[in-house]
Design an enzyme around this catalytic site. Structure first.
Site, PDB file in Angstrom:
ATOM      1  N   CYS A  91       0.846  -1.194   0.000  1.00 17.25           N
ATOM      2  CA  CYS A  91       0.000   0.000   0.000  1.00 17.25           C
ATOM      3  C   CYS A  91       0.883   1.245   0.000  1.00 17.25           C
ATOM      4  O   CYS A  91       1.873   1.313   0.720  1.00 17.25           O
ATOM      5  CB  CYS A  91      -0.951   0.093   1.181  1.00 17.25           C
ATOM      6  SG  CYS A  91      -2.165  -1.212   1.237  1.00 17.25           S
TER       7      CYS A  91
ATOM      8  N   ARG B 129       4.211  -0.521  -4.596  1.00 15.20           N
ATOM      9  CA  ARG B 129       3.843  -0.962  -3.247  1.00 15.20           C
ATOM     10  C   ARG B 129       2.512  -1.703  -3.196  1.00 15.20           C
ATOM     11  O   ARG B 129       2.134  -2.268  -2.174  1.00 15.20           O
ATOM     12  CB  ARG B 129       3.768   0.247  -2.310  1.00 15.20           C
ATOM     13  CG  ARG B 129       5.085   0.971  -2.163  1.00 15.20           C
ATOM     14  CD  ARG B 129       4.932   2.132  -1.223  1.00 15.20           C
ATOM     15  NE  ARG B 129       4.635   1.699   0.115  1.00 15.20           N
ATOM     16  CZ  ARG B 129       5.535   1.375   1.031  1.00 15.20           C
ATOM     17  NH1 ARG B 129       6.810   1.443   0.735  1.00 15.20           N
ATOM     18  NH2 ARG B 129       5.171   0.991   2.224  1.00 15.20           N
TER      19      ARG B 129
ATOM     20  N   TRP C 120      -2.720  -2.794  -1.723  1.00 14.98           N
ATOM     21  CA  TRP C 120      -2.425  -4.222  -1.810  1.00 14.98           C
ATOM     22  C   TRP C 120      -3.319  -4.846  -0.751  1.00 14.98           C
ATOM     23  O   TRP C 120      -3.097  -4.658   0.443  1.00 14.98           O
ATOM     24  CB  TRP C 120      -0.947  -4.460  -1.512  1.00 14.98           C
ATOM     25  CG  TRP C 120      -0.513  -5.888  -1.696  1.00 14.98           C
ATOM     26  CD1 TRP C 120      -0.098  -6.476  -2.850  1.00 14.98           C
ATOM     27  CD2 TRP C 120      -0.432  -6.902  -0.691  1.00 14.98           C
ATOM     28  NE1 TRP C 120       0.225  -7.788  -2.625  1.00 14.98           N
ATOM     29  CE2 TRP C 120       0.025  -8.080  -1.314  1.00 14.98           C
ATOM     30  CE3 TRP C 120      -0.717  -6.938   0.684  1.00 14.98           C
ATOM     31  CZ2 TRP C 120       0.227  -9.266  -0.626  1.00 14.98           C
ATOM     32  CZ3 TRP C 120      -0.518  -8.134   1.361  1.00 14.98           C
ATOM     33  CH2 TRP C 120      -0.051  -9.279   0.713  1.00 14.98           C
TER      34      TRP C 120
ATOM     35  N   ASN D 190      -2.167   2.417   5.557  1.00 13.24           N
ATOM     36  CA  ASN D 190      -1.313   1.291   5.179  1.00 13.24           C
ATOM     37  C   ASN D 190      -0.989   0.542   6.468  1.00 13.24           C
ATOM     38  O   ASN D 190      -0.506   1.156   7.420  1.00 13.24           O
ATOM     39  CB  ASN D 190      -0.030   1.838   4.522  1.00 13.24           C
ATOM     40  CG  ASN D 190       1.049   0.787   4.377  1.00 13.24           C
ATOM     41  OD1 ASN D 190       0.756  -0.401   4.262  1.00 13.24           O
ATOM     42  ND2 ASN D 190       2.288   1.202   4.379  1.00 13.24           N
ATOM     43  N   GLY D 191      -1.272  -0.744   6.504  1.00 12.09           N
ATOM     44  CA  GLY D 191      -1.016  -1.524   7.713  1.00 12.09           C
ATOM     45  C   GLY D 191      -2.219  -2.389   8.024  1.00 12.09           C
ATOM     46  O   GLY D 191      -3.074  -2.607   7.167  1.00 12.09           O
TER      47      GLY D 191
ATOM     48  N   GLU E  99      17.791 -18.025  -5.739  1.00 12.56           N
ATOM     49  CA  GLU E  99      17.415 -16.665  -6.137  1.00 12.56           C
ATOM     50  C   GLU E  99      16.968 -16.649  -7.610  1.00 12.56           C
ATOM     51  O   GLU E  99      15.995 -15.974  -7.963  1.00 12.56           O
ATOM     52  CB  GLU E  99      18.603 -15.713  -5.895  1.00 12.56           C
ATOM     53  CG  GLU E  99      18.461 -14.302  -6.433  1.00 12.56           C
ATOM     54  CD  GLU E  99      17.269 -13.509  -5.890  1.00 12.56           C
ATOM     55  OE1 GLU E  99      16.593 -13.987  -4.957  1.00 12.56           O
ATOM     56  OE2 GLU E  99      16.992 -12.422  -6.425  1.00 12.56           O
TER      57      GLU E  99
ATOM     58  N   LYS F  69      13.280 -15.447  -8.936  1.00 14.12           N
ATOM     59  CA  LYS F  69      13.062 -14.395  -9.936  1.00 14.12           C
ATOM     60  C   LYS F  69      12.113 -14.912 -11.028  1.00 14.12           C
ATOM     61  O   LYS F  69      11.206 -14.210 -11.446  1.00 14.12           O
ATOM     62  CB  LYS F  69      14.376 -13.944 -10.595  1.00 14.12           C
ATOM     63  CG  LYS F  69      15.304 -13.134  -9.731  1.00 14.12           C
ATOM     64  CD  LYS F  69      14.857 -11.717  -9.472  1.00 14.12           C
ATOM     65  CE  LYS F  69      14.050 -11.566  -8.235  1.00 14.12           C
ATOM     66  NZ  LYS F  69      14.672 -11.471  -6.962  1.00 14.12           N
TER      67      LYS F  69
ATOM     68  N   GLU G  52       8.477 -15.238  -9.725  1.00  9.95           N
ATOM     69  CA  GLU G  52       7.826 -13.958  -9.430  1.00  9.95           C
ATOM     70  C   GLU G  52       7.305 -13.252 -10.668  1.00  9.95           C
ATOM     71  O   GLU G  52       6.223 -12.688 -10.647  1.00  9.95           O
ATOM     72  CB  GLU G  52       8.847 -12.999  -8.784  1.00  9.95           C
ATOM     73  CG  GLU G  52       9.134 -13.249  -7.353  1.00  9.95           C
ATOM     74  CD  GLU G  52      10.068 -12.184  -6.817  1.00  9.95           C
ATOM     75  OE1 GLU G  52      11.228 -12.121  -7.261  1.00  9.95           O
ATOM     76  OE2 GLU G  52       9.645 -11.405  -5.958  1.00  9.95           O
TER      77      GLU G  52
ATOM     78  N   HIS H 114      18.217 -37.504  -4.766  1.00 13.39           N
ATOM     79  CA  HIS H 114      17.424 -37.972  -3.618  1.00 13.39           C
ATOM     80  C   HIS H 114      15.940 -37.675  -3.769  1.00 13.39           C
ATOM     81  O   HIS H 114      15.214 -37.650  -2.786  1.00 13.39           O
ATOM     82  CB  HIS H 114      17.954 -37.339  -2.323  1.00 13.39           C
ATOM     83  CG  HIS H 114      19.365 -37.739  -2.029  1.00 13.39           C
ATOM     84  ND1 HIS H 114      19.717 -39.002  -1.622  1.00 13.39           N
ATOM     85  CD2 HIS H 114      20.514 -37.042  -2.138  1.00 13.39           C
ATOM     86  CE1 HIS H 114      21.031 -39.068  -1.474  1.00 13.39           C
ATOM     87  NE2 HIS H 114      21.535 -37.887  -1.787  1.00 13.39           N
TER      88      HIS H 114
ATOM     89  N   LYS I  31       6.074  -4.516  -3.347  1.00 17.25           N
ATOM     90  CA  LYS I  31       7.391  -4.267  -2.780  1.00 17.25           C
ATOM     91  C   LYS I  31       7.150  -3.858  -1.328  1.00 17.25           C
ATOM     92  O   LYS I  31       6.160  -3.206  -1.026  1.00 17.25           O
ATOM     93  CB  LYS I  31       8.033  -3.113  -3.547  1.00 17.25           C
ATOM     94  CG  LYS I  31       9.493  -3.023  -3.315  1.00 17.25           C
ATOM     95  CD  LYS I  31      10.248  -3.022  -4.604  1.00 17.25           C
ATOM     96  CE  LYS I  31      11.714  -3.116  -4.381  1.00 17.25           C
ATOM     97  NZ  LYS I  31      12.272  -4.363  -4.874  1.00 17.25           N
TER      98      LYS I  31
HETATM   99  C1  F6R Z   1      11.918 -10.734  -4.341  1.00 17.89           C
HETATM  100  C2  F6R Z   1      11.626  -9.695  -3.391  1.00 17.89           C
HETATM  101  C3  F6R Z   1      11.157 -10.085  -2.039  1.00 17.89           C
HETATM  102  C4  F6R Z   1      11.924  -9.276  -0.987  1.00 17.89           C
HETATM  103  C5  F6R Z   1      11.384  -9.572   0.418  1.00 17.89           C
HETATM  104  C6  F6R Z   1      12.157  -8.822   1.483  1.00 17.89           C
HETATM  105  O1  F6R Z   1      12.304 -10.229  -5.579  1.00 17.89           O
HETATM  106  O2  F6R Z   1      11.759  -8.533  -3.689  1.00 17.89           O
HETATM  107  O3  F6R Z   1      11.322 -11.446  -1.825  1.00 17.89           O
HETATM  108  O4  F6R Z   1      13.272  -9.588  -1.081  1.00 17.89           O
HETATM  109  O5  F6R Z   1      10.044  -9.220   0.485  1.00 17.89           O
HETATM  110  O6  F6R Z   1      12.103  -7.443   1.274  1.00 17.89           O
HETATM  111  P1  F6R Z   1      13.101  -6.460   1.968  1.00 17.89           P
HETATM  112  O7  F6R Z   1      14.465  -6.713   1.432  1.00 17.89           O
HETATM  113  O8  F6R Z   1      12.600  -5.091   1.623  1.00 17.89           O
HETATM  114  O9  F6R Z   1      13.039  -6.741   3.439  1.00 17.89           O
END
Ligand code: F6R
Length: 609
Positions: free
Chosen positions: A2, A27, A74, A100-101, A482, A486, A489, A505, A604
């Site tokens: 949000c 966000r 969000w 937001n929250g 990782e 990616k 996502e 295994h 994010k």
């Molecule tokens: C993946 C991604 C998320 C963040 C996670 C932690 O591409 O962006 O998995 O890495 O939500 O976020 P931060 O680093 O802001 O604590």
């Protein structure tokens, strides 16, 4: 998670707010809305889905006024419909709130308010706040907001406008981020800096349980008791251009290409090759502290967690201290063995991730010293840790993290070398060699970035796959994790990562001609073992995409789909190897037509548990 923007000035509030929301769309993007004070009342426009829908509504029915609040959502409580979109109003229509929250006690509050005659129209927790402020209002809006916030449990960053006090914008926060931006006869509130960067770089960071009363000419910050709090005005160094796409199709691609510069920024001024020294005074750890270390926890979420997994290898190898890496959401609930002798390193790009913040508080409660590796200056995590190492990656807007991961790895290798030096396990020649190699990394990565054509071709071959397997070993097992994250996502392809030696295994049962298997087979102590794993995949008709070191001819015996990267020290190889992973995910997602910068269901900065 949000985004909030608020404006009070003499301009058209809607224009400032909409522009700010566009910059905060990363966000959350399942609905959005704006409310302003206009013609003695409150008017609002709201739209389901992305901001373009709200934009259309605003074009059809413009919203005038020079005081307003906006929100991009969000969803947590209530489906992402227009009814549930913010801003929410009270029963009288005189108070409007964005939030937001999560208000954790919203149900009992709602029942109490319903009994008093309040009527609710949405399923959100936020609407309760608007009614609560109405209920507390006598003749002073600010006092009503403070009284309402005292009754609320959970996390909030809020913006409030009201016809009771039409020349005021009120903000408040607890555990969700909120900043004030101070302009020239105009002032702002926002969830994050990029929203207001084009208008001001003068920022006040609100702290928990503080409210701000903004007028056109200034801002006063108070605690919930109504006492004025002296706040520092900070100047943001970020250049507004950094928060723009700068000619790239997507923020994610721009951020991938920024990585060589990000490495330089993260290293910047922290190394002295000649004297084999690393400067990390910000951590506040003495040689004695580091020598005494027996146990380190690294705690983080998502991509930051995977950087921690690489950090474990780096620190254990160079400094010989046992490192445990934990998901923040697990750490806080599993009664971890942490006391005054434990060092906890929390890693977070946003510095606002709720689980990481809670884990940090838990660790501090148990007496541990907590260090943060953080990107966003002044964020909650940065402010609560005992020492903070900023990674200087600049604003990361793409929802899938790329350059922040890179910068986290750099911070972690600096810590590993530093701890190794302090514990007298890394000698001068080794430290010099590692520092020299670290400084070479930007050029190595530039070479990979100059050769995206090959990765695009591989993306073209495999973009229709339904599942992917990623295999890596040692320090590159986290790189595989990782890479798989990616891909998941942004392309919505199911992808799993395994330590290559584990494949036999169980996961080997999945392999057939439809399963692309990305194998990280760059030069390492276990190269031959990975080659054997590749042969096991081939024997089951799997399609291997191999990531190898430049000049590897051997690999061509097993697959045509090869990505090669320049050679570096094994311990630094995750820094180089992750770049093709990011690019492959990006081009596959692009080919599948996904919304790369705003993938579905994600946001994010996850500020809810
Ligand atoms: C993946 C991604 C998320 C963040 C996670 C932690 O591409 O962006 O998995 O890495 O939500 O976020 P931060 O680093 O802001 O604590």
């Amino acid at each position: 998670m949000c985004g909030i923007v608020g404006y009070i000035g003499s301009g058209e509030a809607t224009e400032y707010i909409f522009d700010g929301l566009k910059r905060l769309e990363y966000r959350g993007y399942d609905s959005a809305g704006i409310a302003t004070i206009t013609n003695g009342g409150i008017d609002r426009r709201r739209g389901e889905g992305k901001l373009v829908n709200l934009e259309k509504k605003l074009r059809e029915q413009p919203l005038a006024g020079s005081v307003g609040i906006g929100h991009t959502r969000w969803a947590t409580h209530g489906r992402p419909t227009e009814f549930n979109a913010h801003p929410h109003t009270d029963g009288s229509g005189k108070i409007s709130v964005v939030h937001n929250g999560i208000i954790e006690n919203y149900m009992p509050l709602k029942e109490e308010l319903i009994e008093k005659g309040h009527r609710f129209v949405s399923q959100t927790d936020t609407e309760v706040l608007a009614h609560l402020i109405e209920d507390e209002f006598k003749d002073d809006l600010e006092a009503a907001v403070r009284a309402a916030l005292k009754r609320v449990e959970g996390a909030y960053a809020i913006g409030v406008i009201s016809t009771h006090d039409p020349d005021t914008l009120i903000a408040g926060r607890k555990s969700s981020p909120l900043i004030l931006g101070l302009g020239d006869n105009e002032n702002f509130i926002a969830s994050d800096v990029p929203a207001i960067l084009p208008h001001t770089r003068k920022i006040i960071y609100l702290d928990d349980e503080e409210i701000a009363v903004l007028t056109r000419s200034g801002a006063t910050v108070k605690d919930l008791g109504g006492n004025t709090v002296d706040k520092k005005v900070e100047t943001i160094e970020w250049n507004p251009v950094l928060a723009e796409k700068g000619g790239y199709d997507h923020f994610m691609l721009k951020e991938i290409f920024e990585q060589p510069q990000v490495i330089r920024n993260t290293i910047g001024g922290r190394t002295d090759e000649e004297h084999a020294k690393i400067y990390l005074e910000e951590m506040g750890l003495s040689v004695e502290d580091v020598k005494k270390l027996k146990h380190i926890y690294i705690v983080a979420c998502g991509t930051a967690y995977y950087s921690g997994c690489v950090g474990k290898y780096m620190i254990e190898q160079l400094a010989r201290v046992q490192v445990e890496v934990d998901f923040a959401s697990e750490f806080r609930y599993r009664n971890p063995i942490v006391d005054e002798s434990t060092l906890v390193i929390v890693i977070s790009q946003s510095g606002e991730t709720a689980d990481t913040l809670a884990a940090l508080r838990e660790a501090k409660k148990r007496g541990a010293r907590v260090i943060g590796i953080v990107n966003v200056k002044g964020s909650s995590i940065a402010r609560e840790v005992d020492g903070v190492l900023y990674i200087h990656a600049g604003p990361e807007i793409g929802v899938a993290s790329t350059k922040a991961y890179m910068a986290m790895l750099i911070a972690l290798i600096l810590i590993a070398i530093q701890f190794g030096r302090m514990r007298e396990l890394v000698d001068v020649p080794e430290a010099r060699r590692l520092i020299r190699e670290l400084k070479r990394l930007p050029r190595l990565i530039e070479r990979t970035l100059a050769d995206v054509g090959n990765i695009q071709e591989i993306a073209e071959t495999f973009f229709e796959a339904r599942d992917f397997l990623y295999l890596g070993r040692g320090v590159n097992f986290p790189t595989a994790m990782e890479g798989a994250l990616k891909l998941k996502e942004i392309s919505y392809i199911h992808a799993e990562a395994y330590a290559a030696g584990e494949m036999k295994h169980g996961p080997i049962a999945l392999i057939d001609r439809n399963m692309p298997v990305l194998c990280i087979a760059t030069k390492s102590a276990t190269y031959d073992k990975v080659l054997s794993n590749i042969q096991e995949v081939k024997a089951r008709e799997g399609n291997v995409i191999a990531l190898v070191t430049d000049g590897d001819e051997e690999i061509l015996k097993f697959t045509r789909d090869v990505i090669s990267v320049p050679e570096t020290e094994e311990i630094l190889s995750p820094i180089v190897n992750v770049v093709p992973m990011q690019l492959l995910a990006y081009y596959i997602a692009l080919r599948r037509g996904s919304d790369v910068d705003q993938p579905r269901n994600l946001a994010k900065s996850v500020t809810v548990e």
